[in-house]
Design a protein around this motif. Structure first.
Motif, PDB file in Angstrom:
ATOM      1  N   ASP A 394     -15.050  26.223 -44.290  1.00 16.20           N
ATOM      2  CA  ASP A 394     -16.369  26.584 -44.921  1.00 16.20           C
ATOM      3  C   ASP A 394     -16.592  25.237 -45.830  1.00 16.20           C
ATOM      4  O   ASP A 394     -15.761  24.774 -46.434  1.00 16.20           O
ATOM      5  N   SER A 395     -17.780  24.716 -45.420  1.00 15.31           N
ATOM      6  CA  SER A 395     -18.321  23.642 -46.679  1.00 15.31           C
ATOM      7  C   SER A 395     -19.812  24.451 -47.321  1.00 15.31           C
ATOM      8  O   SER A 395     -20.409  25.134 -46.762  1.00 15.31           O
ATOM      9  N   LYS A 396     -19.642  24.011 -48.531  1.00 14.85           N
ATOM     10  CA  LYS A 396     -20.878  24.475 -49.334  1.00 14.85           C
ATOM     11  C   LYS A 396     -22.336  23.268 -49.031  1.00 14.85           C
ATOM     12  O   LYS A 396     -23.277  23.889 -49.391  1.00 14.85           O
ATOM     13  N   ILE A 397     -21.899  22.264 -48.249  1.00 16.78           N
ATOM     14  CA  ILE A 397     -22.897  21.333 -47.932  1.00 16.78           C
ATOM     15  C   ILE A 397     -23.125  20.856 -46.508  1.00 16.78           C
ATOM     16  O   ILE A 397     -24.242  20.153 -46.329  1.00 16.78           O
ATOM     17  N   ALA A 398     -22.331  21.208 -45.710  1.00 14.00           N
ATOM     18  CA  ALA A 398     -22.215  20.763 -44.316  1.00 14.00           C
ATOM     19  C   ALA A 398     -21.994  22.282 -43.261  1.00 14.00           C
ATOM     20  O   ALA A 398     -21.403  23.253 -43.871  1.00 14.00           O
ATOM     21  N   ASP A 399     -22.162  21.759 -42.164  1.00 14.39           N
ATOM     22  CA  ASP A 399     -21.798  22.942 -41.177  1.00 14.39           C
ATOM     23  C   ASP A 399     -20.031  23.289 -41.370  1.00 14.39           C
ATOM     24  O   ASP A 399     -19.993  24.488 -40.868  1.00 14.39           O
ATOM     25  N   VAL A 400     -19.474  22.540 -41.514  1.00 15.28           N
ATOM     26  CA  VAL A 400     -17.916  22.647 -41.561  1.00 15.28           C
ATOM     27  C   VAL A 400     -17.350  21.613 -42.508  1.00 15.28           C
ATOM     28  O   VAL A 400     -17.788  20.458 -42.314  1.00 15.28           O
ATOM     29  N   SER A 401     -15.950  21.891 -43.093  1.00 12.97           N
ATOM     30  CA  SER A 401     -15.275  20.942 -43.658  1.00 12.97           C
ATOM     31  C   SER A 401     -14.189  20.612 -42.579  1.00 12.97           C
ATOM     32  O   SER A 401     -13.798  21.421 -41.833  1.00 12.97           O
ATOM     33  N   HIS A 402     -13.647  19.361 -42.669  1.00 17.11           N
ATOM     34  CA  HIS A 402     -12.788  18.893 -41.528  1.00 17.11           C
ATOM     35  C   HIS A 402     -11.354  19.412 -42.020  1.00 17.11           C
ATOM     36  O   HIS A 402     -10.336  19.404 -41.242  1.00 17.11           O
ATOM     37  N   ILE A 403     -11.212  19.658 -43.661  1.00 19.18           N
ATOM     38  CA  ILE A 403      -9.823  20.256 -43.777  1.00 19.18           C
ATOM     39  C   ILE A 403      -9.916  21.295 -44.748  1.00 19.18           C
ATOM     40  O   ILE A 403     -10.906  21.703 -45.148  1.00 19.18           O
ATOM     41  N   SER A 404      -8.847  22.305 -44.944  1.00 18.03           N
ATOM     42  CA  SER A 404      -9.073  23.030 -45.970  1.00 18.03           C
ATOM     43  C   SER A 404      -8.780  22.651 -47.156  1.00 18.03           C
ATOM     44  O   SER A 404      -7.976  21.656 -47.393  1.00 18.03           O
ATOM     45  N   ASP A 405      -8.890  23.383 -48.557  1.00 13.98           N
ATOM     46  CA  ASP A 405      -8.734  22.993 -49.556  1.00 13.98           C
ATOM     47  C   ASP A 405      -7.483  23.390 -50.199  1.00 13.98           C
ATOM     48  O   ASP A 405      -6.963  23.198 -51.270  1.00 13.98           O
ATOM     49  N   GLY A 406      -6.638  23.992 -49.331  1.00 13.87           N
ATOM     50  CA  GLY A 406      -5.407  24.720 -49.548  1.00 13.87           C
ATOM     51  C   GLY A 406      -4.246  24.017 -48.920  1.00 13.87           C
ATOM     52  O   GLY A 406      -4.373  23.125 -48.236  1.00 13.87           O
ATOM     53  N   ALA A 407      -2.934  24.240 -49.373  1.00 14.14           N
ATOM     54  CA  ALA A 407      -1.769  23.680 -48.723  1.00 14.14           C
ATOM     55  C   ALA A 407      -1.263  24.459 -47.573  1.00 14.14           C
ATOM     56  O   ALA A 407      -0.298  24.033 -47.173  1.00 14.14           O
ATOM     57  N   PHE A 408      -1.819  25.627 -47.254  1.00 19.86           N
ATOM     58  CA  PHE A 408      -1.339  26.357 -45.986  1.00 19.86           C
ATOM     59  C   PHE A 408      -1.700  26.087 -44.649  1.00 19.86           C
ATOM     60  O   PHE A 408      -2.861  25.581 -44.746  1.00 19.86           O
ATOM     61  N   ALA A 409      -0.943  26.365 -43.714  1.00 18.99           N
ATOM     62  CA  ALA A 409      -1.381  26.371 -42.208  1.00 18.99           C
ATOM     63  C   ALA A 409      -2.031  25.040 -41.962  1.00 18.99           C
ATOM     64  O   ALA A 409      -3.083  25.185 -41.370  1.00 18.99           O
ATOM     65  N   GLY A 410      -1.473  23.869 -42.201  1.00 18.66           N
ATOM     66  CA  GLY A 410      -2.321  22.702 -41.739  1.00 18.66           C
ATOM     67  C   GLY A 410      -2.640  22.429 -40.521  1.00 18.66           C
ATOM     68  O   GLY A 410      -3.455  21.948 -40.127  1.00 18.66           O
ATOM     69  N   SER A 411      -1.558  22.626 -39.646  1.00 17.61           N
ATOM     70  CA  SER A 411      -1.561  22.465 -38.002  1.00 17.61           C
ATOM     71  C   SER A 411      -2.700  23.765 -37.732  1.00 17.61           C
ATOM     72  O   SER A 411      -3.449  23.220 -36.583  1.00 17.61           O
ATOM     73  N   MET A 412      -2.550  24.765 -38.125  1.00 15.21           N
ATOM     74  CA  MET A 412      -3.539  25.786 -37.424  1.00 15.21           C
ATOM     75  C   MET A 412      -4.969  25.458 -37.918  1.00 15.21           C
ATOM     76  O   MET A 412      -6.009  25.639 -37.216  1.00 15.21           O
ATOM     77  N   THR A 413      -5.162  24.959 -38.986  1.00 10.79           N
ATOM     78  CA  THR A 413      -6.465  24.655 -39.546  1.00 10.79           C
ATOM     79  C   THR A 413      -7.328  23.553 -38.747  1.00 10.79           C
ATOM     80  O   THR A 413      -8.343  23.471 -38.405  1.00 10.79           O
ATOM     81  N   ALA A 414      -6.141  22.416 -38.482  1.00 14.54           N
ATOM     82  CA  ALA A 414      -6.704  21.172 -37.715  1.00 14.54           C
ATOM     83  C   ALA A 414      -7.071  21.991 -36.331  1.00 14.54           C
ATOM     84  O   ALA A 414      -8.057  21.536 -35.818  1.00 14.54           O
ATOM     85  N   ALA A 415      -6.331  22.667 -35.692  1.00 15.46           N
ATOM     86  CA  ALA A 415      -6.441  23.253 -34.372  1.00 15.46           C
ATOM     87  C   ALA A 415      -7.857  24.031 -34.284  1.00 15.46           C
ATOM     88  O   ALA A 415      -8.814  23.881 -33.406  1.00 15.46           O
TER      89      ALA A 415
END
Length: 465
Positions: A394-415
């Motif tokens: 989720d992004s506060k200013i756009a439709d979507v953020s392209h990464i999460s702001d956490g350190a977990f599940a990087g491959s899953m959030t990219a997918a």
């Protein structure tokens, strides 16, 4: 240029009965072989303490300095590519596999061919390897088709960015397309904005003259055949952009176009089969460079799909160029849409360099791919599109953020980010590959690695053959 694979059919120039015999043995079979060969060969193996270790080759001496044969250790038999140790260990000549000890004969021949790979563009003299007479019943065409696809991946990924930038990757794609009569087109530079590929343009616009961003696109097959579309990440070098990578993380970034290399090789395999599909290949080719016009953390980019995308880190650029290409591909409603990308370090943390994850919502496809991967000794592992993590983008200013702001599940959030750009495809599959062997193994030299394409080729052939 046609590369020598050092294999030949048994009815070719080499005569099987005159070829030097090679016995491939598992540890459990070694004692039986010694009893069957009771004599000098068995005694020599004892003297040399040959224990059938995986990948070990022992030459059996003959009279007058000749070679009567060779032993190949298979260990416990779990490595189908142990035969890749033979080319470097055997003197030039013709050889035949007179014992396979239950191993798969086509994979044994493929392993031999892959063990004869050489990358000598910049240094070294090409070695003359021994030649393998294929076992009875093994198709020379099939072994060559798979080996040449792997060679293509290795050649492209091993080539440094000074000679494999966006323009050179375009040339490689055109060569594959032209070899099979495919129709190719390329959108380059600012024309990407005119044609509505804004994220491909944004990621690549900081590169210098001659390395302008581009979308490579070619199609093959009749228009009304089932649509199979392949999308490959073509980041020819990734500095990390303004979120500059440290030096130890930048050293292998010539391989960040590995996804593009993979889809070109897979396309080559499909076209060589002559499958009745309408094949389309899309490669967004860019260099993620640093300059005054580079895109920035915090920027909001428009996308081909119409979603606005907030940039959290410019070192996560691959998913941006893939998203525009996926949106284009999805618009045709393909039966099967596959993307391949060297996308996240998180995938390597989870599964290591040898086992690339893939993501799909199609259970049947996933099960069929797992079966083909096992048969082809071309491993991959299904990971979930875990919906509970959608909110992390989720992004506060756009439709979507392209990464999460956490350190977990990087491959899953990219997918999950990429899946937002696919709605109409019958089956969508995302591969997060590594495309590199950190250390050498039989048939798999240190350097570029081809992953999953042989399993995918077999599955696509069964689906559309």
């Amino acid at each position: 240029m046609v590369r020598e694979l050092f294999i030949t059919a048994s009815d070719g120039q080499a005569m099987p009965d005159k070829a030097i015999p090679v016995w491939a043995l598992k540890r459990e079979s070694l004692e039986r072989w010694k009893k069957e060969q009771a004599g000098s060969a068995a005694r020599w193996a004892e003297m040399q303490r040959f224990e059938a270790e995986a990948g070990r080759v022992l030459l059996l001496p003959g009279d007058g300095g000749s070679i009567d044969g060779a032993l190949l250790g298979l260990g416990d038999g779990t490595d189908a590519f142990s035969f890749g140790a033979l080319p470097a260990a055997l003197p030039p000549g013709d050889y035949r596999l007179c014992a396979l000890d239950g191993m798969n004969a086509p994979l044994a021949a493929l392993g031999f061919a892959l063990g004869a790979y050489q990358f000598t563009r910049y240094a070294g003299k090409k070695k003359e390897f021994p030649r393998l007479v294929l076992p009875e019943g093994v198709s020379l065409d099939e072994v060559e088709r798979e080996a040449r696809a792997v060679y293509l991946v290795r050649d492209l990924v091993n080539t440094p960015a000074c000679d494999m930038g966006p323009a050179e990757l375009e040339a490689a794609a055109r060569a594959v397309a032209e070899a099979y009569g495919a129709k190719a087109s390329v959108i380059t530079g600012d024309a990407l904005l005119d044609e509505n590929y804004p994220m491909v343009h944004a990621v690549g616009r900081a590169a210098g003259k001659g390395a302008e961003p581009r979308l490579i696109d070619f199609s093959w097959g009749r228009d009304d055949a089932p649509k199979v579309t392949l999308v490959g990440k073509g980041v020819c070098f990734d500095t990390g952009g303004l979120n500059l990578k440290p030096g130890n993380s930048m050293g292998l970034m010539k391989k960040d176009m590995g996804g593009a290399a993979h889809v070109l090789a897979l396309a080559q395999m499909i076209m060589a089969r002559g499958l009745d599909v309408r094949l389309r290949v899309l490669v967004p080719a860019v260099e993620n460079a640093v300059a005054g016009n580079a895109f920035r953390p915090g920027d909001v980019l428009s996308s081909r799909k119409g979603l606005s995308v907030e940039i959290g880190n410019t070192d996560a650029e691959g998913r941006l160029v893939l998203a525009d290409a996926l949106a284009e591909a999805d618009g045709e409603e393909p039966d099967l849409l596959i993307d391949m990308a060297t996308l996240t370090g998180a995938a390597r943390v989870a599964l290591g360099p040898d086992l690339p994850p893939f993501y799909t919502d199609d259970d049947g496809f996933a099960e069929a791919l797992a079966a083909e991967a096992a048969t082809a000794a071309d491993p991959c592992w299904r990971m979930p599109f875990w919906g509970a993590y959608e909110g992390w983008l989720d992004s506060k200013i756009a439709d979507v953020s392209h990464i999460s702001d956490g350190a977990f599940a990087g491959s899953m959030t990219a997918a999950l980010f990429l899946r937002r750009f696919v709605e109409k495809a019958g089956t969508y599959v995302h591969f997060d590959i590594y495309a590199w062997n950190p250390s050498a193994k039989p048939g798999r030299p240190q350097g570029a690695a081809a992953q999953c394409i042989r399993a995918l080729d077999r599955l696509i052939a069964k689906r559309y053959g």
